[in-house]
Motif scaffolding. Structure first.
Motif, PDB file in Angstrom:
ATOM      1  N   UNK A   1      10.604   9.981  12.459  1.00 14.45           N
ATOM      2  CA  UNK A   1       9.919   9.063  13.383  1.00 14.45           C
ATOM      3  C   UNK A   1       8.579   9.631  13.841  1.00 14.45           C
ATOM      4  N   UNK A   2       8.478  10.955  14.031  1.00 14.36           N
ATOM      5  CA  UNK A   2       7.196  11.579  14.380  1.00 14.36           C
ATOM      6  C   UNK A   2       6.208  11.462  13.224  1.00 14.36           C
ATOM      7  N   UNK A   3       6.707  11.624  12.017  1.00 18.33           N
ATOM      8  CA  UNK A   3       5.848  11.502  10.834  1.00 18.33           C
ATOM      9  C   UNK A   3       5.300  10.084  10.720  1.00 18.33           C
ATOM     10  N   UNK A   4       6.149   9.102  10.955  1.00 14.39           N
ATOM     11  CA  UNK A   4       5.726   7.705  10.868  1.00 14.39           C
ATOM     12  C   UNK A   4       4.706   7.389  11.962  1.00 14.39           C
ATOM     13  N   UNK A   5       4.894   7.945  13.144  1.00 16.08           N
ATOM     14  CA  UNK A   5       3.909   7.757  14.222  1.00 16.08           C
ATOM     15  C   UNK A   5       2.529   8.257  13.777  1.00 16.08           C
ATOM     16  N   UNK A   6       2.488   9.426  13.149  1.00 12.75           N
ATOM     17  CA  UNK A   6       1.223   9.977  12.650  1.00 12.75           C
ATOM     18  C   UNK A   6       0.631   9.079  11.562  1.00 12.75           C
ATOM     19  N   UNK A   7       1.484   8.555  10.692  1.00 11.07           N
ATOM     20  CA  UNK A   7       1.029   7.664   9.616  1.00 11.07           C
ATOM     21  C   UNK A   7       0.449   6.375  10.191  1.00 11.07           C
ATOM     22  N   UNK A   8       1.083   5.827  11.217  1.00  9.94           N
ATOM     23  CA  UNK A   8       0.587   4.597  11.844  1.00  9.94           C
ATOM     24  C   UNK A   8      -0.804   4.810  12.441  1.00  9.94           C
ATOM     25  N   UNK A   9      -1.001   5.934  13.100  1.00 10.72           N
ATOM     26  CA  UNK A   9      -2.313   6.244  13.679  1.00 10.72           C
ATOM     27  C   UNK A   9      -3.352   6.444  12.577  1.00 10.72           C
ATOM     28  N   UNK A  10      -2.947   7.084  11.500  1.00  8.53           N
ATOM     29  CA  UNK A  10      -3.831   7.317  10.355  1.00  8.53           C
ATOM     30  C   UNK A  10      -4.248   5.990   9.723  1.00  8.53           C
ATOM     31  N   UNK A  11      -3.301   5.093   9.537  1.00 11.41           N
ATOM     32  CA  UNK A  11      -3.607   3.783   8.956  1.00 11.41           C
ATOM     33  C   UNK A  11      -4.645   3.050   9.800  1.00 11.41           C
ATOM     34  N   UNK A  12      -4.503   3.155  11.115  1.00 10.02           N
ATOM     35  CA  UNK A  12      -5.441   2.469  11.999  1.00 10.02           C
ATOM     36  C   UNK A  12      -6.813   3.132  11.979  1.00 10.02           C
ATOM     37  N   UNK A  13      -6.854   4.455  12.057  1.00 13.94           N
ATOM     38  CA  UNK A  13      -8.150   5.146  12.137  1.00 13.94           C
ATOM     39  C   UNK A  13      -8.892   5.184  10.802  1.00 13.94           C
TER      40      UNK A  13
ATOM     41  N   UNK B   1       0.846  -1.168   0.000  1.00 13.16           N
ATOM     42  CA  UNK B   1       0.000   0.000   0.000  1.00 13.16           C
ATOM     43  C   UNK B   1       0.896   1.237   0.000  1.00 13.16           C
ATOM     44  N   UNK B   2       0.476   2.253  -0.758  1.00  9.92           N
ATOM     45  CA  UNK B   2       1.239   3.498  -0.828  1.00  9.92           C
ATOM     46  C   UNK B   2       0.325   4.653  -0.446  1.00  9.92           C
ATOM     47  N   UNK B   3       0.773   5.455   0.509  1.00  8.79           N
ATOM     48  CA  UNK B   3       0.046   6.665   0.885  1.00  8.79           C
ATOM     49  C   UNK B   3       0.653   7.845   0.132  1.00  8.79           C
ATOM     50  N   UNK B   4      -0.207   8.647  -0.458  1.00  7.94           N
ATOM     51  CA  UNK B   4       0.247   9.820  -1.204  1.00  7.94           C
ATOM     52  C   UNK B   4       0.726  10.906  -0.248  1.00  7.94           C
ATOM     53  N   UNK B   5       1.335  11.918  -0.825  1.00  7.15           N
ATOM     54  CA  UNK B   5       1.789  13.060  -0.037  1.00  7.15           C
ATOM     55  C   UNK B   5       0.609  13.731   0.666  1.00  7.15           C
ATOM     56  N   UNK B   6      -0.528  13.832  -0.022  1.00  5.35           N
ATOM     57  CA  UNK B   6      -1.724  14.421   0.589  1.00  5.35           C
ATOM     58  C   UNK B   6      -2.189  13.621   1.797  1.00  5.35           C
ATOM     59  N   UNK B   7      -2.123  12.300   1.699  1.00  4.20           N
ATOM     60  CA  UNK B   7      -2.534  11.463   2.833  1.00  4.20           C
ATOM     61  C   UNK B   7      -1.560  11.602   3.999  1.00  4.20           C
ATOM     62  N   UNK B   8      -0.277  11.744   3.712  1.00  3.49           N
ATOM     63  CA  UNK B   8       0.704  11.961   4.777  1.00  3.49           C
ATOM     64  C   UNK B   8       0.408  13.288   5.481  1.00  3.49           C
ATOM     65  N   UNK B   9       0.126  14.323   4.703  1.00  3.00           N
ATOM     66  CA  UNK B   9      -0.221  15.626   5.279  1.00  3.00           C
ATOM     67  C   UNK B   9      -1.483  15.494   6.135  1.00  3.00           C
ATOM     68  N   UNK B  10      -2.496  14.795   5.623  1.00  2.00           N
ATOM     69  CA  UNK B  10      -3.720  14.583   6.400  1.00  2.00           C
ATOM     70  C   UNK B  10      -3.436  13.842   7.698  1.00  2.00           C
ATOM     71  N   UNK B  11      -2.590  12.825   7.632  1.00  2.00           N
ATOM     72  CA  UNK B  11      -2.234  12.056   8.825  1.00  2.00           C
ATOM     73  C   UNK B  11      -1.594  12.959   9.876  1.00  2.00           C
ATOM     74  N   UNK B  12      -0.682  13.816   9.440  1.00  4.56           N
ATOM     75  CA  UNK B  12      -0.003  14.714  10.371  1.00  4.56           C
ATOM     76  C   UNK B  12      -0.977  15.747  10.927  1.00  4.56           C
ATOM     77  N   UNK B  13      -1.867  16.264  10.075  1.00  2.41           N
ATOM     78  CA  UNK B  13      -2.870  17.229  10.537  1.00  2.41           C
ATOM     79  C   UNK B  13      -3.757  16.612  11.614  1.00  2.41           C
ATOM     80  N   UNK B  14      -4.266  15.418  11.372  1.00  2.00           N
ATOM     81  CA  UNK B  14      -5.127  14.753  12.350  1.00  2.00           C
ATOM     82  C   UNK B  14      -4.385  14.465  13.645  1.00  2.00           C
ATOM     83  N   UNK B  15      -3.167  13.976  13.528  1.00  2.00           N
ATOM     84  CA  UNK B  15      -2.343  13.634  14.689  1.00  2.00           C
ATOM     85  C   UNK B  15      -2.041  14.871  15.542  1.00  2.00           C
ATOM     86  N   UNK B  16      -1.595  15.929  14.896  1.00  2.00           N
ATOM     87  CA  UNK B  16      -1.225  17.138  15.638  1.00  2.00           C
ATOM     88  C   UNK B  16      -2.455  17.842  16.210  1.00  2.00           C
TER      89      UNK B  16
END
Length: 92
Positions: free
Chosen positions: A55-67, A1-16
Motif C-alpha cells: 500500500x505504501x508503494x502504491x501511494x508513491x506510484x499514485x503521486x508519481x503518476x500525478x507529478x 499503462x504499465x510502469x516499469x520496475x525502474x519507474x516504480x523505484x523512481x516513484x519511491x525515491x521521489x516520494x521518500x
C-alpha cells in the motif's frame, strides 16, 4: 499503462525524498516479492533502512503518476504484477 520496475523505484525515491527532506539521489530502493508477504520495498536513507508494504508503494506510484504524467489515478486503479520484473499496471 504499465510502469516499469525502474519507474516504480523512481516513484519511491521521489516520494521518500520528499517525506524525509533529502534529495532523491540520497534514496536507495530494492523491490521484492515473497509468497508469504507479497510486494515490498526496502528503502535506505542516510544509512537507515525502512520497509514499505504494497500500500505504501502504491501511494508513491499514485503521486508519481500525478507529478510525472498528470494522471489522477486511484488506489483501485493500480495493481502490482510480477513477470520478469515487478511492474505496476494502471487502469484508467
Amino acid at each position: 499503462m504499465v510502469l516499469s520496475m525502474d519507474e516504480i523505484v523512481n516513484a519511491i525515491c521521489l516520494h521518500m525524498a520528499e517525506r524525509k527532506g533529502v534529495r532523491p539521489t540520497d534514496v536507495n530502493v530494492e523491490l521484492s516479492w515473497e509468497e508469504d508477504t507479497g510486494y515490498s520495498a526496502e528503502v535506505w536513507i542516510q544509512g537507515r533502512s525502512q520497509y514499505l508494504v504494497e500500500s505504501n508503494m502504491i501511494e508513491a506510484i499514485l503521486r508519481y503518476l500525478h507529478s510525472e504524467y498528470n494522471i489522477r489515478a486511484y488506489r483501485e486503479n493500480v495493481r502490482l504484477d510480477l513477470d520478469e520484473e515487478i511492474t505496476a499496471i494502471v487502469n484508467q
